[in-house]
Enzyme design. Sequence first.
Site, PDB file in Angstrom:
ATOM      1  N   ASP A   1      -2.755  19.212   6.054  1.00 26.86           N
ATOM      2  CA  ASP A   1      -4.209  19.154   6.895  1.00 26.86           C
ATOM      3  C   ASP A   1      -3.583  19.628   8.346  1.00 26.86           C
ATOM      4  O   ASP A   1      -2.965  18.736   9.030  1.00 26.86           O
ATOM      5  CB  ASP A   1      -4.744  18.009   6.627  1.00 26.86           C
ATOM      6  CG  ASP A   1      -6.348  18.328   6.878  1.00 26.86           C
ATOM      7  OD1 ASP A   1      -6.772  18.806   7.823  1.00 26.86           O
ATOM      8  OD2 ASP A   1      -6.988  17.431   6.031  1.00 26.86           O
TER       9      ASP A   1
ATOM     10  N   ASP B   1      -8.625  22.275   9.435  1.00 27.81           N
ATOM     11  CA  ASP B   1      -9.906  21.478   9.754  1.00 27.81           C
ATOM     12  C   ASP B   1     -11.129  22.322  10.663  1.00 27.81           C
ATOM     13  O   ASP B   1     -10.623  22.808  11.741  1.00 27.81           O
ATOM     14  CB  ASP B   1      -9.388  20.319  10.530  1.00 27.81           C
ATOM     15  CG  ASP B   1     -10.517  19.123  10.804  1.00 27.81           C
ATOM     16  OD1 ASP B   1     -11.093  18.671   9.729  1.00 27.81           O
ATOM     17  OD2 ASP B   1     -11.050  18.903  11.809  1.00 27.81           O
TER      18      ASP B   1
ATOM     19  N   GLU C   1     -11.670  25.087   6.249  1.00 28.58           N
ATOM     20  CA  GLU C   1     -12.776  24.126   6.212  1.00 28.58           C
ATOM     21  C   GLU C   1     -13.786  24.853   6.880  1.00 28.58           C
ATOM     22  O   GLU C   1     -13.862  24.811   8.114  1.00 28.58           O
ATOM     23  CB  GLU C   1     -12.614  22.625   6.823  1.00 28.58           C
ATOM     24  CG  GLU C   1     -13.752  21.733   6.259  1.00 28.58           C
ATOM     25  CD  GLU C   1     -13.862  20.577   7.277  1.00 28.58           C
ATOM     26  OE1 GLU C   1     -14.754  19.684   6.819  1.00 28.58           O
ATOM     27  OE2 GLU C   1     -13.380  20.859   8.254  1.00 28.58           O
TER      28      GLU C   1
ATOM     29  N   HIS D   1     -13.374  14.109   1.156  1.00 28.27           N
ATOM     30  CA  HIS D   1     -13.505  12.771   1.874  1.00 28.27           C
ATOM     31  C   HIS D   1     -14.727  12.659   2.867  1.00 28.27           C
ATOM     32  O   HIS D   1     -14.943  11.709   3.600  1.00 28.27           O
ATOM     33  CB  HIS D   1     -12.023  12.667   2.580  1.00 28.27           C
ATOM     34  CG  HIS D   1     -11.939  13.437   3.697  1.00 28.27           C
ATOM     35  ND1 HIS D   1     -11.617  14.865   3.362  1.00 28.27           N
ATOM     36  CD2 HIS D   1     -12.105  13.589   5.162  1.00 28.27           C
ATOM     37  CE1 HIS D   1     -11.550  15.729   4.397  1.00 28.27           C
ATOM     38  NE2 HIS D   1     -11.671  14.742   5.528  1.00 28.27           N
ATOM     39  N   ASP D   2     -15.426  13.689   2.956  1.00 30.84           N
ATOM     40  CA  ASP D   2     -16.677  13.699   3.734  1.00 30.84           C
ATOM     41  C   ASP D   2     -17.862  13.659   3.098  1.00 30.84           C
ATOM     42  O   ASP D   2     -19.138  13.737   3.744  1.00 30.84           O
ATOM     43  CB  ASP D   2     -16.715  15.088   4.668  1.00 30.84           C
ATOM     44  CG  ASP D   2     -15.367  14.987   5.704  1.00 30.84           C
ATOM     45  OD1 ASP D   2     -14.949  14.010   6.039  1.00 30.84           O
ATOM     46  OD2 ASP D   2     -15.084  16.263   6.063  1.00 30.84           O
TER      47      ASP D   2
END
Length: 533
Positions: free
Chosen positions: A107, A209, A272, A333-334
């Site tokens: 990430d 990200d 993302e 995870h969001d």
Amino acid sequence: MPGSRVGTTDMTRWWQSGTIYQVYPRSFQDSDGDGIGDLEGIRQRLGHLVALGVDAVWVSPFYPSPMADFGYDVADYCGVDPMFGTLEDFDGLIADAHGQGLKVVLDFVPNHTSERHPWFAESRAGRGSAKRDWYIWRDPASGGGPPNNWASNFGGSAWEYDEASGQYYYHAFLKEQPDLNWRNPQVRAAMNDVLRFWLERGVDGFRVDVIWHLMKDAGFRDNPDNPGFAEGQPDIARVLPVHSADQPEVFDVIAEMRATIEAYGDRVLIGEIYLPLERLVAYYGHDLSGVHLPFNFQLILSAWNARGLAELIETYERALPDGGWPNWVLGNHDQHRVASRIGAAQARVAAMLLLTLRGTPTIYYGDEIGMTDGEIAPEAVQDPWEKNEPGLGLGRDPERTPMHWTAADDAGFTTGTPWLPVGPAHEANVADQTGDPRSMLALHRRLLALRRAHEALSLGSFESVAATGDVLAYRRRRGGETFLIVLNLGHEPVAVDGLGQHRAILSTHLDREEARPAATIALRPDEGLILVP
Ligand code: NOJ
Ligand code: MG
């Protein structure tokens, strides 16, 4: 209905045929009893990923961090937080993963650092600092107050006042996450060096990200108000992010990252991006110089019904640029877990959909055993977004609870006190499901094995067949092979005729493999079938 589309060149890459599995490292496996997952824990559990049949593991951030946003506030891009282990542990993890045939995707968090990053400390030291321009500093508005109306994604103004220098710095997320200034060539050079640091250590790619945030309007114009804002929505929805993100200049930055990656051969760049479809596909870049995979979150964000899904699949397929490879994501995870969003029965249908659509699938840890959102008591809340804007259901802790390895109270996750409460592990866990041929885990293994064995399913063309009532049907073809996928998105039995003679080779219920083709495809409630002629 638009027909098939040839989806491959002769040079198929691993990230096209393969499946990605996301690990949130705090919650996967704790190896040292501190209640927080770590790199050694991931290493110990690689066998689970191999048995599952995925190809790559994407690990959310494990870099040194004050953990204001649980690692998405990075204080050193080239290290490992002691909580997660050491660089040697990382080298061991990647060696073991590669030894077992798994790729490793990191990430990369380039939009912002931690306020504790030495770059920011230096930048903050004063207006004359050599790194002042590495971050986004602005004078107060003419009448005083923040330079413009840009809002933080976690609530409130995106500008934080610095008494000492009399200027504001910009943070699209927490004030502990100051945004880097990507217009500064030194920032670009330093961050591309970070990519090289990890590429040299053997990583197979990056998930980047909030990549659409990297460039902001050069003139810092106010964002327009959102006429659709309603109470109950997060603060950030008050304005439309017209000037604070998704600027044309971002594509140069991405092309530079892409060039850095390409110099190392067969690596992947994933972005993302939460944007409407027509903007999302722009991130494939001019002449495909952008990210290989702009994450496609449509399955998370759209209503769960046959017609809606058929439409979004068609629209997505049509919107892809020539040569742009599709991808699909069911959870991360969001976002609340798929089994909680649509229920356990439909989560099995969703797994069949995800693993039979054209494009790279990403599986979120725990979804392969049907984990649901955890219940988080007010005093157990960890997520800063929930703390800033409580009670709106924005908190991300529920989808981040520890992985269930066993039926034990600690789920086999830790010998210590887990950082988030462990859910009802006896209801869904790897150990029990491994021994159960009809479990969610068994379904994932079967689907992944089938996908691996047949290029028609991984690389083949996609052809929409029907979206009638609750039924969604499509074909995948390659070479001489054809698969028909028929999914019942409803809770009532339904029969489908007129598609020719077929026999089922896999049901979401895992109890049905037919010897003989039949002209009527009878689906039970919440059943999905993979059929062959
Ligand atoms: C997106 C990440 O997925 C999320 O977890 C994080 O809070 C923000 N970016 C800020 O880095
Ligand atoms: Mg630990």
